[in-house]
Design a protein around this motif. Sequence first.
Motif, mmCIF file in Angstrom:
data_model
loop_
_atom_site.group_PDB
_atom_site.id
_atom_site.type_symbol
_atom_site.label_atom_id
_atom_site.label_comp_id
_atom_site.label_asym_id
_atom_site.label_seq_id
_atom_site.Cartn_x
_atom_site.Cartn_y
_atom_site.Cartn_z
ATOM 1 N N ILE A 199 0.886 -1.162 0.000
ATOM 2 C CA ILE A 199 0.000 0.000 0.000
ATOM 3 C C ILE A 199 0.922 1.208 0.000
ATOM 4 O O ILE A 199 1.628 1.469 0.976
ATOM 5 N N ASP A 200 0.915 1.923 -1.119
ATOM 6 C CA ASP A 200 1.870 3.009 -1.320
ATOM 7 C C ASP A 200 1.229 4.378 -1.141
ATOM 8 O O ASP A 200 0.019 4.572 -1.354
ATOM 9 N N ASP A 201 2.076 5.322 -0.787
ATOM 10 C CA ASP A 201 1.765 6.741 -0.733
ATOM 11 C C ASP A 201 0.510 7.090 0.054
ATOM 12 O O ASP A 201 -0.435 7.682 -0.461
ATOM 13 N N ILE A 202 0.525 6.728 1.307
ATOM 14 C CA ILE A 202 -0.507 7.172 2.244
ATOM 15 C C ILE A 202 -0.057 8.536 2.763
ATOM 16 O O ILE A 202 1.031 8.662 3.322
ATOM 17 N N ILE A 203 -0.864 9.545 2.559
ATOM 18 C CA ILE A 203 -0.558 10.884 3.039
ATOM 19 C C ILE A 203 -1.684 11.302 3.975
ATOM 20 O O ILE A 203 -2.847 11.339 3.575
ATOM 21 N N THR A 204 -1.310 11.596 5.225
ATOM 22 C CA THR A 204 -2.313 11.981 6.218
ATOM 23 C C THR A 204 -1.671 12.859 7.284
ATOM 24 O O THR A 204 -0.454 12.844 7.458
ATOM 25 N N ASN A 205 -2.503 13.617 7.983
ATOM 26 C CA ASN A 205 -2.026 14.441 9.088
ATOM 27 C C ASN A 205 -1.808 13.578 10.315
ATOM 28 O O ASN A 205 -2.477 12.573 10.506
ATOM 29 N N LEU A 206 -0.879 14.022 11.156
ATOM 30 C CA LEU A 206 -0.734 13.426 12.484
ATOM 31 C C LEU A 206 -1.718 14.127 13.409
ATOM 32 O O LEU A 206 -2.496 14.986 12.969
ATOM 33 N N SER A 207 -1.708 13.779 14.692
ATOM 34 C CA SER A 207 -2.648 14.412 15.623
ATOM 35 C C SER A 207 -2.407 15.917 15.726
ATOM 36 O O SER A 207 -3.325 16.686 15.964
ATOM 37 N N ASP A 208 -1.160 16.347 15.533
ATOM 38 C CA ASP A 208 -0.841 17.767 15.426
ATOM 39 C C ASP A 208 -1.043 18.149 13.959
ATOM 40 O O ASP A 208 -0.309 17.689 13.082
ATOM 41 N N PRO A 209 -2.036 18.984 13.638
ATOM 42 C CA PRO A 209 -2.378 19.248 12.236
ATOM 43 C C PRO A 209 -1.298 19.975 11.440
ATOM 44 O O PRO A 209 -1.397 20.065 10.223
#
Length: 156
Positions: free
Chosen positions: A63-73
């Motif tokens: 599963i490639d290129d997951i882009i997401t924010n951490l808990s700190d936006p």
Amino acid sequence: MLPWIIVVLLAVTIIVGAAFVLWNSFMKESTPSNPREAARAEAGQVETEYISAEKRAEMTVAIDDIITNLSDPTYFVNASFTFELDNTKAKHEFELLTYKMKDVINTTLTDMTPEEARGSAGIDAISSTLLNRTNELLHEGKVRHVYITKFIVTEQ
């Protein structure tokens, strides 16, 4: 007759108790007190089966290129994962549930702070969390290992 039965039962109890105490004392002496040495001793006793690279490749899903924010936006993660499964049926089921697996990845990452995600301890925490959470979704087999093939934490 009753005193003889009591004497025999008492003798058997003493013999069993002595055997138990001796067994425990010998087992404690044979296991190392250092946890790392104990783990090595246990691992040496486990028989492993060799899996060829071709067979291993047949049982992996990327599963490639997951882009997401951490808990700190103000921080986000760009990551890629490879999941090694224990059989081809599990791989097929995993591929059918890719949307759920991506959700598990996103949820796991968005619950983490940038400090928790950094370093080898962060990578290990992410791998073990994903391993446990993805195995909950599978019925045909299980995930053996989660490899993090790309992991970039960036501040916006």
